[in-house]
Design a protein around this motif. Structure first.
Motif, mmCIF file in Angstrom:
data_model
loop_
_atom_site.group_PDB
_atom_site.id
_atom_site.type_symbol
_atom_site.label_atom_id
_atom_site.label_comp_id
_atom_site.label_asym_id
_atom_site.label_seq_id
_atom_site.Cartn_x
_atom_site.Cartn_y
_atom_site.Cartn_z
ATOM 1 N N SER A 121 0.693 -1.253 -0.095
ATOM 2 C CA SER A 121 0.015 0.009 -0.305
ATOM 3 C C SER A 121 0.965 1.218 -0.078
ATOM 4 C CB SER A 121 -0.927 -0.041 1.122
ATOM 5 O OG SER A 121 -0.381 0.280 2.309
ATOM 6 N N PRO A 122 0.307 2.284 -0.482
ATOM 7 C CA PRO A 122 1.059 3.545 -0.406
ATOM 8 C C PRO A 122 1.322 4.157 0.944
ATOM 9 C CG PRO A 122 -1.311 3.880 -0.993
ATOM 10 C CD PRO A 122 -0.962 2.350 -0.941
ATOM 11 N N ALA A 123 2.092 4.834 1.133
ATOM 12 C CA ALA A 123 2.074 5.553 2.568
ATOM 13 C C ALA A 123 1.958 6.868 2.423
ATOM 14 C CB ALA A 123 3.869 5.159 3.082
ATOM 15 N N PRO A 124 1.405 7.147 3.807
ATOM 16 C CA PRO A 124 1.155 8.664 3.803
ATOM 17 C C PRO A 124 2.143 9.492 4.225
ATOM 18 C CG PRO A 124 1.026 7.650 5.937
ATOM 19 C CD PRO A 124 1.493 6.487 4.866
ATOM 20 N N LEU A 125 2.148 10.807 3.778
ATOM 21 C CA LEU A 125 3.113 11.795 4.136
ATOM 22 C C LEU A 125 2.925 12.066 5.456
ATOM 23 C CD1 LEU A 125 5.193 13.732 3.153
ATOM 24 C CD2 LEU A 125 3.318 15.270 2.542
ATOM 25 N N GLN A 126 1.780 12.365 5.951
ATOM 26 C CA GLN A 126 1.769 12.839 7.144
ATOM 27 C C GLN A 126 1.997 11.493 8.068
ATOM 28 O OE1 GLN A 126 -2.276 13.623 8.160
ATOM 29 N NE2 GLN A 126 -2.023 13.242 10.277
ATOM 30 N N LYS A 127 3.127 11.735 8.537
ATOM 31 C CA LYS A 127 3.725 10.482 9.481
ATOM 32 C C LYS A 127 3.086 10.320 10.807
ATOM 33 C CE LYS A 127 6.789 9.516 6.645
ATOM 34 N NZ LYS A 127 6.646 8.518 5.516
ATOM 35 N N ASP A 128 2.334 10.793 11.032
ATOM 36 C CA ASP A 128 1.547 10.342 12.248
ATOM 37 C C ASP A 128 0.067 10.133 12.080
ATOM 38 O OD1 ASP A 128 0.646 12.845 11.715
ATOM 39 O OD2 ASP A 128 1.120 13.681 13.681
ATOM 40 N N TYR A 129 -0.225 10.059 10.880
ATOM 41 C CA TYR A 129 -1.392 9.476 10.239
ATOM 42 C C TYR A 129 -1.777 8.323 11.062
ATOM 43 C CZ TYR A 129 -5.838 8.591 7.571
ATOM 44 O OH TYR A 129 -6.796 8.544 7.009
ATOM 45 N N VAL A 130 -0.835 7.501 10.847
ATOM 46 C CA VAL A 130 -0.743 6.132 11.422
ATOM 47 C C VAL A 130 -0.633 6.051 13.037
ATOM 48 C CG1 VAL A 130 -0.291 3.504 11.179
ATOM 49 C CG2 VAL A 130 -0.558 4.920 9.109
ATOM 50 N N ARG A 131 -1.266 5.314 13.739
ATOM 51 C CA ARG A 131 -0.851 5.310 15.044
ATOM 52 C C ARG A 131 0.471 4.732 15.348
ATOM 53 N NH1 ARG A 131 -3.782 1.095 18.247
ATOM 54 N NH2 ARG A 131 -5.550 1.941 17.392
ATOM 55 N N LYS A 132 1.143 5.263 16.318
ATOM 56 C CA LYS A 132 2.489 4.619 16.304
ATOM 57 C C LYS A 132 2.398 3.900 17.627
ATOM 58 C CE LYS A 132 4.820 8.263 14.021
ATOM 59 N NZ LYS A 132 5.429 9.376 14.027
ATOM 60 N N ARG A 133 3.338 2.962 17.448
ATOM 61 C CA ARG A 133 3.081 2.164 18.787
ATOM 62 C C ARG A 133 3.758 3.008 20.017
ATOM 63 N NH1 ARG A 133 6.289 -2.449 16.672
ATOM 64 N NH2 ARG A 133 6.020 -3.136 18.639
ATOM 65 N N LEU A 134 4.608 3.604 19.723
ATOM 66 C CA LEU A 134 4.960 4.511 20.950
ATOM 67 C C LEU A 134 5.631 5.795 20.280
ATOM 68 C CD1 LEU A 134 5.019 3.500 23.499
ATOM 69 C CD2 LEU A 134 7.422 3.309 23.535
ATOM 70 N N GLN A 135 5.124 6.987 20.556
ATOM 71 C CA GLN A 135 5.185 7.944 20.064
ATOM 72 C C GLN A 135 6.432 8.778 20.537
ATOM 73 O OE1 GLN A 135 3.538 10.051 17.200
ATOM 74 N NE2 GLN A 135 2.290 11.439 18.457
ATOM 75 N N THR A 136 6.974 8.089 21.298
ATOM 76 C CA THR A 136 8.555 8.978 21.643
ATOM 77 C C THR A 136 9.150 9.531 20.528
ATOM 78 O OG1 THR A 136 9.759 6.901 21.599
ATOM 79 C CG2 THR A 136 8.594 7.574 23.815
ATOM 80 N N SER A 137 9.879 10.503 20.928
ATOM 81 C CA SER A 137 10.301 11.249 19.830
ATOM 82 C C SER A 137 11.898 10.965 19.913
ATOM 83 C CB SER A 137 10.259 12.661 20.067
ATOM 84 O OG SER A 137 10.766 13.054 21.337
ATOM 85 N N GLN A 138 12.065 9.901 19.722
ATOM 86 C CA GLN A 138 13.322 9.573 19.842
ATOM 87 C C GLN A 138 14.600 9.624 18.739
ATOM 88 O OE1 GLN A 138 13.052 7.391 17.364
ATOM 89 N NE2 GLN A 138 11.904 5.608 17.931
ATOM 90 N N SER A 139 13.782 9.941 17.829
ATOM 91 C CA SER A 139 14.746 10.626 16.406
ATOM 92 C C SER A 139 14.608 11.937 16.283
ATOM 93 C CB SER A 139 14.290 9.950 15.322
ATOM 94 O OG SER A 139 12.806 10.206 15.216
ATOM 95 N N GLY A 140 15.606 12.713 16.792
ATOM 96 C CA GLY A 140 15.307 14.051 16.849
ATOM 97 C C GLY A 140 14.961 14.828 15.630
ATOM 98 N N VAL A 141 13.579 14.240 15.077
ATOM 99 C CA VAL A 141 13.085 14.764 13.718
ATOM 100 C C VAL A 141 12.539 15.950 14.246
ATOM 101 C CG1 VAL A 141 12.490 13.777 11.525
ATOM 102 C CG2 VAL A 141 12.662 12.369 13.748
ATOM 103 N N ALA A 142 12.458 16.648 13.038
ATOM 104 C CA ALA A 142 11.657 17.891 13.094
ATOM 105 C C ALA A 142 10.259 17.808 13.210
ATOM 106 C CB ALA A 142 12.087 18.652 11.857
#
Length: 289
Positions: free
Chosen positions: A213-234
Motif C-alpha cells: 500500500s501507499p504510505a502517508p506523507l503525514q507521518k503520524d496519520y497512522v498510530r504509532k506504537r510508541l510516539q516517543t520522539s527518539q529520533s530528533g526529527v523535526a
DNA sequence: GCCACCGGTGGC
DNA sequence: GCCACCGGTGGC
C-alpha cells in the motif's frame, strides 16, 4: 543520461463519500502534514481539511475518477480523488487522466521516466512551462505510491481503501477479480487463480499483483506504537501546513535519489467530496463541470 | 447476512 | 521492527 528517472507519481485521493448529511467530524486541521522524514523520499500524503477549494484547477478532476464501483457501504471510506505523477524534468505534478494510465506509468516509472509532455495524451498542450496541476499545500491527504507495481490485469481492479487517521495501518489494498471476488492477499490470489485456471491461461500471474500500500506523507496519520520522539526529527506535529516550497524538494520528488527504488510515486488523498486538486496555481482553465 | 474496516500477530 | 495475512465485528 540522467541517472535517474526521478519522477514520482502521486495520486490525490478524496473522500468520495458524499453523504448529503455530511457530518464529517474528522476535519483534520492543518496539523496533519508533517512531512518529516527526509530520507524516505518515498511517500507523501496530504490531507484535505474541508476548507475551500477555491482555485481549483478543475481541468483534471473531470476526467479522473476512481469510481467506487460501489456506493460505499460505510460512508467513511476515503477514495482516491486523482492520480498524479511528477515530471522528471521540472518536478511539477501532473494529474493522470485515469487510474489505468496511472498504473501503466507507475509500472515503468523507473525505466521510462515521466515528463510533462507525456500528459499531452490527455492534456493537449501541457509542458514544463505550465504550472503544476496540484500543489502540496496541506489541503489534501497525500501518499506516495510504490514504484514497480505491476499493472492490474485486464478485467481486474486494484483497490486502495484508506483507513481513518489514528488506525494501526494506513490503507488496505484489494483486488477485485472479473467475477467480483475481492482478494486481499497474494495467497488469496494464488488460491483464486488455482480455482480459476482460465485466467492463468490468459496470462494472469501472481507477479501481476501487489498488496503493497501507499504510505502517508503525514507521518503520524497512522498510530504509532510508541510516539516517543527518539529520533530528533523535526517532527513538530503542531499546527502547520508544510510549506510547499520547502517541502516539495524533499521526499517525493527526489530526483537525485535515484537508487532509491521507492520514491517514485505518490498518492494524494483528500477527504472532501470534491475531486481534486488543490488550489494550486491557477492553471489554465478552471472548467469545472 | 454481508462486507468494509480494524487490530493482532507470525514470519521475515 | 515491519508488514503480509487473516479473523473478528459492527454498520448497513
Amino acid at each position: 543520461m540522467e541517472s535517474n528517472p526521478g519522477n514520482s507519481m502521486i495520486s490525490p485521493i478524496e473522500n468520495s463519500v458524499s453523504p448529503p448529511s455530511g457530518k464529517r467530524q474528522k476535519t483534520l486541521s492543518n496539523k496533519d502534514v508533517d512531512q518529516c522524514d527526509d530520507d524516505t523520499s518515498h511517500q507523501v500524503v496530504i490531507y484535505k481539511n474541508g476548507k475551500s477549494d477555491r482555485g481549483l484547477d478543475a481541468q483534471n478532476e473531470s476526467h479522473f475518477s476512481v469510481e467506487p464501483s460501489k456506493p460505499s457501504k460505510r460512508g467513511s471510506a476515503k477514495q482516491i480523488g486523482a492520480f498524479a505523477v511528477q515530471c522528471a524534468k521540472c518536478q511539477k505534478w501532473r494529474i493522470i487522466s485515469t487510474k489505468e494510465k496511472y498504473e501503466e506509468i507507475r509500472e515503468r516509472i523507473q525505466e521510462d521516466p515521466f515528463f510533462c509532455e507525456k500528459a499531452r495524451e490527455w492534456k493537449p498542450n501541457v509542458s514544463c512551462n505550465d504550472p503544476s496541476d496540484i500543489s502540496q499545500d496541506g489541503s489534501k491527504l497525500w501518499a506516495i505510491d510504490k514504484p514497480n507495481i505491476a499493472q492490474t490485469p485486464q478485467g481486474w481492479e486494484r483497490l486502495i481503501r484508506l483507513r481513518s487517521e489514528g488506525r494501526t495501518k494506513f490503507a488496505d489494498v484489494y483486488y477485485r477479480s472479473p467475477t467480483g471476488t475481492q482478494l486481499r492477499s497474494l495467497k488469496e490470489v494464488e488460491k483464486y487463480l488455482a480455482e480459476h485456471p482460465q485466467y492463468v491461461t490468459q496470462g494472469v500471474a501472481l507477479s501481476h499483483f501487489s498488496f503493497t500500500s501507499p504510505a502517508p506523507l503525514q507521518k503520524d496519520y497512522v498510530r504509532k506504537r510508541l510516539q516517543t520522539s527518539q529520533s530528533g526529527v523535526a517532527h513538530n506535529g503542531s499546527t502547520k501546513l508544510f510549506q510547499p516550497k520547502e517541502v516539495q524538494p524533499v521526499s517525493w520528488a527526489a530526483p537525485p535519489v535515484d537508487d532509491d527504488p521507492e520514491n517514485k510515486k505518490l498518492v494524494l488523498y483528500n477527504e472532501n467530496n470534491l475531486p481534486e486538486v488543490v488550489q494550486s496555481e491557477p492553471a489554465a482553465g478552471a472548467n469545472e463541470a
